[in-house]
Design a protein around this motif. Structure first.
Motif, PDB file in Angstrom:
ATOM      1  N   LEU A 214       0.820  -1.206   0.000  1.00  0.00           N
ATOM      2  CA  LEU A 214       0.000   0.000   0.000  1.00  0.00           C
ATOM      3  C   LEU A 214       0.856   1.260   0.000  1.00  0.00           C
ATOM      4  N   ASP A 215       1.982   1.214   0.702  1.00  0.00           N
ATOM      5  CA  ASP A 215       2.810   2.413   0.797  1.00  0.00           C
ATOM      6  C   ASP A 215       3.431   2.800  -0.542  1.00  0.00           C
ATOM      7  N   ALA A 303      -0.521  -6.460   1.348  1.00  0.00           N
ATOM      8  CA  ALA A 303       0.025  -7.811   1.419  1.00  0.00           C
ATOM      9  C   ALA A 303       1.455  -7.815   1.941  1.00  0.00           C
ATOM     10  N   PHE A 304       2.204  -6.780   1.603  1.00  0.00           N
ATOM     11  CA  PHE A 304       3.603  -6.701   2.004  1.00  0.00           C
ATOM     12  C   PHE A 304       3.886  -5.366   2.681  1.00  0.00           C
ATOM     13  N   ARG A 305       4.943  -5.371   3.471  1.00  0.00           N
ATOM     14  CA  ARG A 305       5.430  -4.190   4.180  1.00  0.00           C
ATOM     15  C   ARG A 305       6.420  -3.425   3.302  1.00  0.00           C
ATOM     16  N   PRO A 306       6.803  -2.195   3.698  1.00  0.00           N
ATOM     17  CA  PRO A 306       7.797  -1.455   2.911  1.00  0.00           C
ATOM     18  C   PRO A 306       9.182  -2.097   2.906  1.00  0.00           C
ATOM     19  N   SER A 307       9.412  -3.059   3.772  1.00  0.00           N
ATOM     20  CA  SER A 307      10.648  -3.848   3.745  1.00  0.00           C
ATOM     21  C   SER A 307      10.603  -4.929   2.679  1.00  0.00           C
ATOM     22  N   ASP A 308       9.465  -5.069   1.992  1.00  0.00           N
ATOM     23  CA  ASP A 308       9.192  -6.144   1.040  1.00  0.00           C
ATOM     24  C   ASP A 308       8.947  -7.481   1.736  1.00  0.00           C
ATOM     25  N   ASP A 309       8.750  -7.467   3.064  1.00  0.00           N
ATOM     26  CA  ASP A 309       8.380  -8.666   3.810  1.00  0.00           C
ATOM     27  C   ASP A 309       6.865  -8.807   3.832  1.00  0.00           C
ATOM     28  N   ALA A 310       6.393 -10.050   3.868  1.00  0.00           N
ATOM     29  CA  ALA A 310       4.955 -10.292   3.944  1.00  0.00           C
ATOM     30  C   ALA A 310       4.395  -9.769   5.264  1.00  0.00           C
ATOM     31  N   ALA A 311       3.233  -9.138   5.196  1.00  0.00           N
ATOM     32  CA  ALA A 311       2.545  -8.714   6.409  1.00  0.00           C
ATOM     33  C   ALA A 311       1.960  -9.938   7.116  1.00  0.00           C
ATOM     34  N   ASP A 387       9.385  -1.493  12.230  1.00  0.00           N
ATOM     35  CA  ASP A 387      10.423  -1.873  11.290  1.00  0.00           C
ATOM     36  C   ASP A 387      11.137  -0.599  10.859  1.00  0.00           C
ATOM     37  N   ALA A 388      12.421  -0.736  10.526  1.00  0.00           N
ATOM     38  CA  ALA A 388      13.206   0.444  10.151  1.00  0.00           C
ATOM     39  C   ALA A 388      12.730   1.090   8.863  1.00  0.00           C
ATOM     40  N   ASN A 389      12.190   0.308   7.944  1.00  0.00           N
ATOM     41  CA  ASN A 389      11.827   0.842   6.633  1.00  0.00           C
ATOM     42  C   ASN A 389      10.634   1.786   6.726  1.00  0.00           C
ATOM     43  N   LEU A 390      10.607   2.756   5.823  1.00  0.00           N
ATOM     44  CA  LEU A 390       9.563   3.775   5.812  1.00  0.00           C
ATOM     45  C   LEU A 390       8.465   3.436   4.812  1.00  0.00           C
ATOM     46  N   PRO A 391       7.194   3.679   5.177  1.00  0.00           N
ATOM     47  CA  PRO A 391       6.720   4.313   6.405  1.00  0.00           C
ATOM     48  C   PRO A 391       6.766   3.371   7.607  1.00  0.00           C
ATOM     49  N   ILE A 434      16.464   0.192  15.389  1.00  0.00           N
ATOM     50  CA  ILE A 434      15.407  -0.675  14.879  1.00  0.00           C
ATOM     51  C   ILE A 434      15.881  -1.371  13.613  1.00  0.00           C
ATOM     52  N   GLY A 435      15.618  -2.659  13.528  1.00  0.00           N
ATOM     53  CA  GLY A 435      15.915  -3.430  12.333  1.00  0.00           C
ATOM     54  C   GLY A 435      14.627  -3.947  11.736  1.00  0.00           C
ATOM     55  N   GLY A 436      14.548  -5.257  11.558  1.00  0.00           N
ATOM     56  CA  GLY A 436      13.340  -5.852  11.008  1.00  0.00           C
ATOM     57  C   GLY A 436      13.624  -7.255  10.517  1.00  0.00           C
ATOM     58  N   PRO A 437      12.591  -8.023  10.250  1.00  0.00           N
ATOM     59  CA  PRO A 437      12.784  -9.411   9.825  1.00  0.00           C
ATOM     60  C   PRO A 437      13.450  -9.556   8.466  1.00  0.00           C
ATOM     61  N   HIS A 438      13.476  -8.493   7.665  1.00  0.00           N
ATOM     62  CA  HIS A 438      14.037  -8.611   6.314  1.00  0.00           C
ATOM     63  C   HIS A 438      15.498  -9.028   6.335  1.00  0.00           C
ATOM     64  N   ILE A 439      16.244  -8.520   7.300  1.00  0.00           N
ATOM     65  CA  ILE A 439      17.664  -8.846   7.380  1.00  0.00           C
ATOM     66  C   ILE A 439      17.976  -9.654   8.631  1.00  0.00           C
ATOM     67  N   GLY A 440      16.973  -9.914   9.458  1.00  0.00           N
ATOM     68  CA  GLY A 440      17.191 -10.754  10.627  1.00  0.00           C
ATOM     69  C   GLY A 440      17.383  -9.967  11.910  1.00  0.00           C
TER      70      GLY A 440
END
Length: 513
Positions: A214-215, A303-311, A387-391, A434-440
């Motif tokens: 969506l972002d 469906a996906f976050r701005p990190s390109d990870d699945a919501a 998650d670190a990615n924007l938004p 802050i990181g996120g699941p995209h990179i672990g």
């Protein structure tokens, strides 16, 4: 746990595999330079330190490409670099700004067509080490130049071209997030190397990846809105742009469809995505639909976050907040363009989504009180994280959704900047963020520290965050050597602090540019 997810200092290069079409667009001097192979591949160039080095603590390198190898130049940008760096106290911070502020222009403008007719301008802006254009990334990469469009006609044309190119992408495949070079560019498409099954189907010569986020669509609106705010012009609102906007509105309508109808029957979902993968964040469950969502929330699934990870729960709150703001800003631009009926429709939709965020996206946390959830399902379940990615939740004031003094936001900020409140707030001996699941769970991303600085008014906090961002030599464990989005956010942060807190970075005699 440590550390950096993207390298703010690095990221500069031309490709020694440039096509004939790319070479022929350069000046005669640059063409000669490139044909001799003197412009290295940026991915390689960015991994090596280049002189001259700063006299500061970290002796940071000069990472811009040679003048002949820069893909796009702007006198206004060069003037800002000269003024800012001459007045900054810390030579290392000045060098970072010198490297990062022009990085998008120097290294990622792979194709640009200027024209006397604004609607014919085109710009293909890659994200860095991947030769594809993300809607979200390219908008963020160009944001710091908006204040200069009145001073540099070339820069204004570049941004107008980016608006047109993004509109063309959305006209072709509105559900997709990353795109191949336009065919007219003469640049060859590349494969993302994945085995995806996606509906609606798409042309792989047009689309690099089709994760619906969506972002990404809010970013398309944001680019036009930033242009309108900077120029007070509505010339970007062409017939083609309006068709792209209507594609966005149609998609929003489709993505407000709940999993189940009132009678309990399963409703058809327009978008589905599955990928052959061993990573759960790279595909959607339930045969590509994702986890169930409740009806009548006013929210839009992503469906996906701005990190390109699945919501996990597809009512992604930062994305909905972002879309709510940009729809309302778009309505104002449409009104200025005498598109009153469409403006009313867009405004009403933005307000509905905003109301949905406040109704379903605010939850009671046992420690931090009322906070924004990261994702919800409309049934009462939620995901607490950021998650670190924007938004992101941290960036909600930067998006324009809330003020930094809003109580719910302040509670949320405390929560997501704490390892007790945010599972992806990663703490190391030398670096935390802050990181996120995209990179672990071993890498925090500098983008999160920069957003933290831009949403803070505390001098000590800002200085600590800037120091962490400057000190890029605390580890050699970088996930990427060239990422223009991160470089752009660093530049935006320095420009923000130059306006809000000039004493923190400038010499006392000359506080700001």
């Amino acid at each position: 746990m440590v550390l950096l997810g993207s390298t703010l200092v690095l990221g500069i290069l031309w490709s020694n595999s440039a096509s004939a079409a790319e070479i022929n667009r350069r000046s005669p001097q640059a063409q000669s330079y490139m044909r001799r192979g003197a412009c290295p591949d940026y991915k390689d160039y960015a991994t090596v330190r280049h002189p001259p080095y700063t006299t500061g603590t970290y002796q940071l390198p000069f990472q811009r490409p040679a003048q002949e190898c820069r893909l796009f130049t702007s006198d206004a940008v060069e003037d800002v670099i000269s003024t800012m760096t001459a007045n900054m106290v810390d030579p290392d911070m000045a060098r970072l700004f010198e490297n990062c502020f022009p990085n998008t222009l120097d290294t990622t403008v792979r194709w640009h067509v200027d024209s006397d007719k604004q609607e014919e301008r085109q710009s293909f802006i890659v994200t860095g080490d991947i030769n594809a254009q993300w809607l979200r990334d390219s908008t963020n990469q160009l944001s710091q130049y908006m204040v200069l469009v009145g001073k540099d006609a070339k820069l204004k044309a570049l941004i107008e071209g980016a608006i047109n190119t993004q509109a063309d992408f959305i006209l072709q495949s509105p559900y997709c997030n990353a795109f191949q070079p336009p065919k007219a560019s003469g640049l060859a498409p590349t494969s993302n190397g994945q085995a995806d099954t996606v509906h609606p189907t798409y042309d792989p010569d047009v689309v690099f990846e089709c994760k619906y986020e969506l972002d990404s669509l809010a970013s398309f609106l944001s680019l036009g809105n930033q242009y309108h705010a900077a120029t007070q012009s509505t010339t970007h609102i062409t017939a083609r742009w309006i068709l792209a906007l209507k594609n966005v509105l149609n998609l929003i309508s489709e993505q407000r469809t709940s999993t189940f109808a009132a009678d309990g029957s399963i409703q058809n979902q327009v978008y589905t995505f599955t990928r052959t993968t061993t990573r759960g964040t790279e595909t959607l469950n339930l045969d590509g639909i994702g986890n169930p969502l409740a009806a009548n929330t006013s929210l839009v699934r992503s469906a996906f976050r701005p990190s390109d990870d699945a919501a996990i729960m597809q009512y992604f709150i930062p994305g909905n907040a972002f879309m709510a703001v940009e729809l309302q800003r778009t309505a104002a631009a449409l009104t200025a363009a005498s598109q009153s009926d469409l403006a009313a429709e867009v405004l009403a939709l933005g307000k509905e989504i905003e109301a949905g965020v406040w109704k379903y996206g605010v939850v009671q946390h046992p420690v931090f009180g009322k906070v924004f959830a990261y994702e919800v399902d409309g049934y009462g379940s939620n995901i607490i994280m950021d998650d670190a990615n924007l938004p992101s939740l941290l960036a909600l004031p930067l998006l324009g959704f809330v003020d930094v003094d809003n109580e719910v936001y302040k509670n949320t900020r405390k929560m997501i900047l704490s390892p007790q409140g945010n599972p992806y707030y990663l703490v190391g001996s030398k670096f935390s963020g802050i990181g996120g699941p995209h990179i672990g769970i071993t890498h925090a991303w500098p983008i999160s520290l920069l957003v933290q600085a831009m949403t803070s008014s505390d001098d000590a906090e800002i200085k600590s965050l800037l120091n962490a961002s400057v000190n890029v030599q605390r580890t050699e464990d970088y996930t990427r050597s060239w990422f223009a989005w991160a470089n752009s956010v660093f530049a935006q942060t320095i420009l923000d602090i130059a306006k809000r807190k000039p004493d923190l970075i400038f010499k006392k005699t000359e506080k700001k540019a």
